[in-house]
Write a protein that holds these residues in place. Structure first.
Motif, PDB file in Angstrom:
ATOM      1  N   VAL A  86       0.977  -1.210   0.095  1.00 46.96           N
ATOM      2  CA  VAL A  86      -0.150   0.049   0.003  1.00 46.96           C
ATOM      3  C   VAL A  86       0.655   1.299   0.133  1.00 46.96           C
ATOM      4  O   VAL A  86       0.423   2.083  -0.668  1.00 46.96           O
ATOM      5  CB  VAL A  86      -0.769   0.175   1.230  1.00 46.96           C
ATOM      6  CG1 VAL A  86      -1.643   1.298   1.433  1.00 46.96           C
ATOM      7  CG2 VAL A  86      -1.831  -1.201   1.188  1.00 46.96           C
ATOM      8  N   ILE A  87       1.825   1.237   0.843  1.00 49.10           N
ATOM      9  CA  ILE A  87       2.693   2.249   0.835  1.00 49.10           C
ATOM     10  C   ILE A  87       3.493   2.724  -0.293  1.00 49.10           C
ATOM     11  O   ILE A  87       3.549   3.727  -0.790  1.00 49.10           O
ATOM     12  CB  ILE A  87       3.946   1.957   1.996  1.00 49.10           C
ATOM     13  CG1 ILE A  87       3.244   2.161   3.317  1.00 49.10           C
ATOM     14  CG2 ILE A  87       5.194   3.181   1.749  1.00 49.10           C
ATOM     15  CD1 ILE A  87       4.286   1.764   4.499  1.00 49.10           C
ATOM     16  N   LEU A  88       3.688   1.618  -1.208  1.00 46.12           N
ATOM     17  CA  LEU A  88       4.494   1.649  -2.604  1.00 46.12           C
ATOM     18  C   LEU A  88       3.592   2.341  -3.594  1.00 46.12           C
ATOM     19  O   LEU A  88       3.720   3.066  -4.378  1.00 46.12           O
ATOM     20  CB  LEU A  88       4.881   0.399  -3.081  1.00 46.12           C
ATOM     21  CG  LEU A  88       6.344  -0.009  -2.418  1.00 46.12           C
ATOM     22  CD1 LEU A  88       6.576  -1.484  -2.847  1.00 46.12           C
ATOM     23  CD2 LEU A  88       7.609   0.832  -2.558  1.00 46.12           C
ATOM     24  N   VAL A  89       2.135   1.982  -3.409  1.00 45.31           N
ATOM     25  CA  VAL A  89       1.126   2.681  -4.193  1.00 45.31           C
ATOM     26  C   VAL A  89       1.127   4.165  -4.009  1.00 45.31           C
ATOM     27  O   VAL A  89       1.072   4.836  -4.779  1.00 45.31           O
ATOM     28  CB  VAL A  89      -0.258   1.814  -4.278  1.00 45.31           C
ATOM     29  CG1 VAL A  89      -1.312   2.686  -4.880  1.00 45.31           C
ATOM     30  CG2 VAL A  89      -0.207   0.483  -4.715  1.00 45.31           C
ATOM     31  N   LEU A  90       0.956   4.378  -2.689  1.00 47.40           N
ATOM     32  CA  LEU A  90       0.855   5.879  -2.332  1.00 47.40           C
ATOM     33  C   LEU A  90       2.203   6.850  -2.625  1.00 47.40           C
ATOM     34  O   LEU A  90       2.244   7.723  -2.929  1.00 47.40           O
ATOM     35  CB  LEU A  90       0.621   5.912  -0.758  1.00 47.40           C
ATOM     36  CG  LEU A  90      -0.705   5.460  -0.136  1.00 47.40           C
ATOM     37  CD1 LEU A  90      -0.748   5.533   1.107  1.00 47.40           C
ATOM     38  CD2 LEU A  90      -1.707   6.287  -0.944  1.00 47.40           C
ATOM     39  N   ASP A  91       3.369   5.914  -2.690  1.00 48.63           N
ATOM     40  CA  ASP A  91       4.588   6.588  -3.009  1.00 48.63           C
ATOM     41  C   ASP A  91       4.766   6.827  -4.492  1.00 48.63           C
ATOM     42  O   ASP A  91       5.044   7.918  -4.846  1.00 48.63           O
ATOM     43  CB  ASP A  91       5.673   5.664  -2.723  1.00 48.63           C
ATOM     44  CG  ASP A  91       6.958   6.015  -3.140  1.00 48.63           C
ATOM     45  OD1 ASP A  91       7.504   7.021  -2.338  1.00 48.63           O
ATOM     46  OD2 ASP A  91       7.584   5.694  -4.238  1.00 48.63           O
ATOM     47  N   ALA A  92       3.908   5.967  -5.342  1.00 42.82           N
ATOM     48  CA  ALA A  92       3.789   6.330  -6.728  1.00 42.82           C
ATOM     49  C   ALA A  92       3.080   7.439  -6.988  1.00 42.82           C
ATOM     50  O   ALA A  92       3.228   8.265  -7.908  1.00 42.82           O
ATOM     51  CB  ALA A  92       3.264   5.070  -7.287  1.00 42.82           C
ATOM     52  N   ALA A  93       1.844   7.719  -6.171  1.00 47.12           N
ATOM     53  CA  ALA A  93       1.171   8.676  -6.293  1.00 47.12           C
ATOM     54  C   ALA A  93       1.646   9.935  -5.811  1.00 47.12           C
ATOM     55  O   ALA A  93       1.666  11.066  -6.461  1.00 47.12           O
ATOM     56  CB  ALA A  93      -0.139   8.571  -5.430  1.00 47.12           C
ATOM     57  N   GLY A  94       2.613   9.984  -4.839  1.00 40.23           N
ATOM     58  CA  GLY A  94       3.131  11.086  -4.311  1.00 40.23           C
ATOM     59  C   GLY A  94       4.331  11.593  -5.514  1.00 40.23           C
ATOM     60  O   GLY A  94       4.492  12.755  -5.554  1.00 40.23           O
ATOM     61  N   LEU A  95       4.988  10.500  -5.992  1.00 42.37           N
ATOM     62  CA  LEU A  95       5.989  10.826  -7.162  1.00 42.37           C
ATOM     63  C   LEU A  95       5.299  11.505  -8.362  1.00 42.37           C
ATOM     64  O   LEU A  95       5.882  12.508  -8.613  1.00 42.37           O
ATOM     65  CB  LEU A  95       6.440   9.419  -7.786  1.00 42.37           C
ATOM     66  CG  LEU A  95       7.525   9.427  -8.709  1.00 42.37           C
ATOM     67  CD1 LEU A  95       8.810  10.047  -8.427  1.00 42.37           C
ATOM     68  CD2 LEU A  95       7.695   8.118  -9.513  1.00 42.37           C
ATOM     69  N   GLY A  96       4.199  11.021  -8.714  1.00 50.40           N
ATOM     70  CA  GLY A  96       3.438  11.825  -9.800  1.00 50.40           C
ATOM     71  C   GLY A  96       3.007  13.251  -9.411  1.00 50.40           C
ATOM     72  O   GLY A  96       3.072  14.122  -9.976  1.00 50.40           O
ATOM     73  N   LEU A  97       2.460  13.337  -7.977  1.00 51.13           N
ATOM     74  CA  LEU A  97       2.122  14.459  -7.675  1.00 51.13           C
ATOM     75  C   LEU A  97       3.128  15.563  -7.667  1.00 51.13           C
ATOM     76  O   LEU A  97       3.131  16.650  -8.332  1.00 51.13           O
ATOM     77  CB  LEU A  97       1.384  14.569  -6.490  1.00 51.13           C
ATOM     78  CG  LEU A  97       0.825  15.648  -5.747  1.00 51.13           C
ATOM     79  CD1 LEU A  97      -0.415  16.463  -6.501  1.00 51.13           C
ATOM     80  CD2 LEU A  97       0.292  15.508  -4.442  1.00 51.13           C
ATOM     81  N   PHE A  98       4.212  15.298  -6.970  1.00 49.39           N
ATOM     82  CA  PHE A  98       5.362  16.000  -6.570  1.00 49.39           C
ATOM     83  C   PHE A  98       6.010  16.559  -8.073  1.00 49.39           C
ATOM     84  O   PHE A  98       6.600  17.639  -8.281  1.00 49.39           O
ATOM     85  CB  PHE A  98       6.402  15.501  -5.706  1.00 49.39           C
ATOM     86  CG  PHE A  98       5.974  15.330  -4.356  1.00 49.39           C
ATOM     87  CD1 PHE A  98       4.547  15.610  -3.936  1.00 49.39           C
ATOM     88  CD2 PHE A  98       6.988  15.472  -3.349  1.00 49.39           C
ATOM     89  CE1 PHE A  98       4.417  15.612  -2.627  1.00 49.39           C
ATOM     90  CE2 PHE A  98       6.502  15.397  -1.898  1.00 49.39           C
ATOM     91  CZ  PHE A  98       5.310  15.711  -1.517  1.00 49.39           C
ATOM     92  N   SER A  99       6.236  15.747  -9.103  1.00 45.01           N
ATOM     93  CA  SER A  99       6.933  15.748 -10.112  1.00 45.01           C
ATOM     94  C   SER A  99       6.004  16.983 -10.916  1.00 45.01           C
ATOM     95  O   SER A  99       6.508  17.900 -11.651  1.00 45.01           O
ATOM     96  CB  SER A  99       6.919  14.682 -11.179  1.00 45.01           C
ATOM     97  OG  SER A  99       7.533  13.499 -10.257  1.00 45.01           O
ATOM     98  N   ALA A 100       4.819  16.670 -11.020  1.00 48.95           N
ATOM     99  CA  ALA A 100       3.729  17.692 -11.725  1.00 48.95           C
ATOM    100  C   ALA A 100       3.788  18.887 -10.989  1.00 48.95           C
ATOM    101  O   ALA A 100       3.910  20.213 -11.795  1.00 48.95           O
ATOM    102  CB  ALA A 100       2.355  17.016 -11.746  1.00 48.95           C
ATOM    103  N   VAL A 101       3.617  19.059  -9.612  1.00 54.94           N
ATOM    104  CA  VAL A 101       3.621  20.124  -9.238  1.00 54.94           C
ATOM    105  C   VAL A 101       4.915  20.957  -9.096  1.00 54.94           C
ATOM    106  O   VAL A 101       4.878  22.261  -9.199  1.00 54.94           O
ATOM    107  CB  VAL A 101       3.027  20.100  -7.561  1.00 54.94           C
ATOM    108  CG1 VAL A 101       3.243  21.237  -6.696  1.00 54.94           C
ATOM    109  CG2 VAL A 101       1.626  19.489  -7.526  1.00 54.94           C
ATOM    110  N   GLY A 102       5.816  20.053  -8.947  1.00 59.92           N
ATOM    111  CA  GLY A 102       7.320  20.931  -9.326  1.00 59.92           C
ATOM    112  C   GLY A 102       7.499  21.407 -10.429  1.00 59.92           C
ATOM    113  O   GLY A 102       8.123  22.634 -10.622  1.00 59.92           O
ATOM    114  N   THR A 103       6.777  20.623 -11.510  1.00 58.89           N
ATOM    115  CA  THR A 103       7.012  21.361 -12.760  1.00 58.89           C
ATOM    116  C   THR A 103       6.365  22.681 -13.069  1.00 58.89           C
ATOM    117  O   THR A 103       6.739  23.692 -13.570  1.00 58.89           O
ATOM    118  CB  THR A 103       6.762  20.542 -14.159  1.00 58.89           C
ATOM    119  OG1 THR A 103       7.298  19.167 -13.740  1.00 58.89           O
ATOM    120  CG2 THR A 103       6.617  20.783 -15.398  1.00 58.89           C
ATOM    121  N   GLN A 104       5.080  22.616 -12.454  1.00 61.21           N
ATOM    122  CA  GLN A 104       4.193  23.972 -12.542  1.00 61.21           C
ATOM    123  C   GLN A 104       4.876  24.913 -11.998  1.00 61.21           C
ATOM    124  O   GLN A 104       4.995  26.178 -12.423  1.00 61.21           O
ATOM    125  CB  GLN A 104       2.882  23.364 -11.927  1.00 61.21           C
ATOM    126  CG  GLN A 104       1.872  24.758 -12.009  1.00 61.21           C
ATOM    127  CD  GLN A 104       1.494  25.120 -13.274  1.00 61.21           C
ATOM    128  OE1 GLN A 104       1.534  24.425 -14.382  1.00 61.21           O
ATOM    129  NE2 GLN A 104       1.471  26.373 -13.664  1.00 61.21           N
TER     130      GLN A 104
END
Length: 202
Positions: A86-104
């Motif tokens: 479950v943590i790895l799934v949430l980690d993947a979600a965090g990876l996507g979110l942080f990458s997108a927000v950081g780019t923005q």
């Protein structure tokens, strides 16, 4: 809402950092350092490059959430470790979110789409890179056999591309984050790996 999502991502990243501390047999201070670095390192590096005060130093929650994650792992790490899928799934979600927000954020400060995507990738994977360096392991960014940096880069690239076509706001961020999340989940399920140099084998 954005800050809440940030805190969730920070919490999950901090759990993985603290668990690394357990695996390396560090004391609670070492665990907390790894948790803080994993959770906040990428965002701090991004903000320093952008020459702005890091978001981590503007909100008490950003610093306290990794401390809470460290305490949870310190007392209940066997239970947390059992929840790693479950943590790895949430980690993947965090990876996507942080990458997108950081780019923005990088785009908002005037970086070109290419440079913004690169900085968004750093936002997503930078904390893990600092964590790995602290414990003497090859950073995932340099040895992407777990296909971690590539989804972050592609998600950040899509975010930059959408912005260049005038698509901004949460729909663009969500689309980029979901892409990175989906690629990371696919890599975990199907064991995708980045290729090694020809002739070096697996």
């Amino acid at each position: 809402m954005t800050e809440l999502l940030d805190l969730v991502g920070i919490f999950v990243f901090a759990l993985t950092g603290a668990l690394m501390g357990v695996r390396k047999r560090l004391d609670v201070v070492g665990m907390a350092v790894l948790a803080e670095m994993t959770a906040l390192g990428g965002g701090i590096v991004r903000d320093l490059i952008l020459n702005v005060r890091p978001a981590a130093f503007q909100s008490l929650g950003y610093v306290l959430v990794p401390v809470v994650a460290t305490a949870i792992v310190f007392f209940w790490h066997p239970h947390v470790a059992r929840g790693m899928p479950v943590i790895l799934v949430l980690d993947a979600a965090g990876l996507g979110l942080f990458s997108a927000v950081g780019t923005q954020k990088a785009l908002e400060y005037g970086l070109s789409p290419l440079h913004a995507a690169l900085l968004g990738t750093v936002t997503g994977v930078g904390g893990g890179m600092l964590r790995d360096m602290l414990v003497g392991e090859i950073p995932t960014l340099l040895y992407d056999r777990q296909f971690y940096a590539v989804p972050a880069l592609l998600g950040a690239g899509v975010m930059a591309a959408l912005s260049s076509y005038g698509l901004h706001g949460w729909p663009a961020t969500l689309a980029a984050a979901v892409l990175a999340f989906g690629l990371r989940l696919g890599a975990m399920r199907r064991k995708w790996r980045a290729p090694l140099a020809r002739g070096t084998g697996e």
